[in-house]
Enzyme design. Structure first.
Site, PDB file in Angstrom:
ATOM      1  CG  HIS A 139      -2.036  -0.927   1.197  1.00  0.00           C
ATOM      2  ND1 HIS A 139      -3.324  -0.538   0.950  1.00  0.00           N
ATOM      3  CD2 HIS A 139      -2.068  -2.271   1.373  1.00  0.00           C
ATOM      4  CE1 HIS A 139      -4.123  -1.593   0.976  1.00  0.00           C
ATOM      5  NE2 HIS A 139      -3.373  -2.665   1.227  1.00  0.00           N
ATOM      6  CD  GLU A 191      -0.471   2.159   4.209  1.00  0.00           C
ATOM      7  OE1 GLU A 191      -0.236   2.739   3.114  1.00  0.00           O
ATOM      8  OE2 GLU A 191      -1.611   1.821   4.563  1.00  0.00           O
TER       9      GLU A 191
END
Length: 270
Positions: free
Chosen positions: A156, A234
């Site tokens: 992500h 992330e």
């Protein structure tokens, strides 16, 4: 001594003092290093393909068409003892590059590197299409077990204020009965991925995890629904100009991909 092994490689039986010795083949005679050709070939293959036969699951977060399918992605699904929306649209850079695209391109780069090492890579989505949506977070979580993967890495990119920067890795907390079987292994996976990204020159988050680059959460369906060790990365903040340049450039993508693969290999110790 130098010619004897070659002579014995011929399929013959030799009689010594009235005793017949079994016929020898080329593969049963060791060379000067003490290894048979078959063993040497197997060792060479193992060195070249250290992940041979292992299944790795990659989850490129979101899908490019999620914004066109709001009814579908807002449908509640199981997320580990509670429900959450099936999916979200994801973030975007200030110049408009969607998170779904960044995640997909990075997953492809990781996939190529893993396959070059002999792994079999399975992805929760194999397209980046404006006509498609999902998969839902519960399906993403269950995917690793369904395909027989040793682990799942979910990729992500964050959407935070532009002054924030850096990556963080998320592991599931221990929640009975959902994650008790994978929490310890997942935390170890998250930690080795964090170390690999840091050593690869990617800065840690200055806004999540107090500078540790690590977060442990109980609210993410992709993690809670997994039955294999899982971690979510992330890779940076899409709203930060420096992070955005890194995650949308080929050199930056290569840096991330190399770090992710190193982390996976460290976790597997291969």
């Amino acid at each position: 001594m130098s010619v004897l092994p070659r002579m014995l490689a011929v399929l013959v039986a030799v009689t010594v003092a009235g005793t017949t010795l079994p016929a020898l083949t080329a593969t049963s005679v060791a060379d000067s290093t003490g290894s048979t050709p078959a063993v040497q070939a197997g060792s060479a293959r193992a060195a070249a393909k250290p992940l041979h036969g292992l299944v790795i699951a990659l989850d490129p977060g979101h899908q490019l068409g999620n914004s066109r399918h709001t009814r579908e992605i807002n449908r509640p699904v199981q997320a580990g003892g509670f429900t959450k929306p099936c999916n979200t649209t994801g973030a975007a850079t200030n110049s408009g590059v969607p998170e779904a695209t960044v995640n997909f391109r990075l997953s492809q780069a990781v996939k190529r590197r893993l396959e070059a090492l002999g792994a079999r890579v399975r992805m929760t989505r194999v397209t980046n299409s404006v006509t498609k949506w999902g998969p839902c977070v519960d399906a993403r979580g269950r995917f690793g077990r369904r395909v027989g993967a040793r682990l799942t890495v979910s990729l992500h990119a964050d959407g935070a204020p532009s002054s924030d920067h850096g990556f963080h890795v998320i592991a599931p907390t221990r929640r009975k009965p959902w994650t008790t079987d994978i929490a310890t292994a997942s935390l170890r996976l998250a930690k080795v991925l964090r170390t690999s990204l840091t050593r690869g020159g990617v800065p840690r988050s200055n806004y999540i995890g107090g500078g540790s680059g690590l977060d442990v959460r109980s609210d993410l369906g992709t993690l809670n629904m997994s039955d294999v060790p899982v971690a979510m990365i992330e890779i940076g903040n899409m709203r930060n100009a420096t992070d955005a340049r890194r995650m949308t450039s080929a050199p930056g993508r290569a840096r991330y991909a190399a770090a992710v693969v190193r982390g996976i290999r460290t976790y597997l110790r291969r």
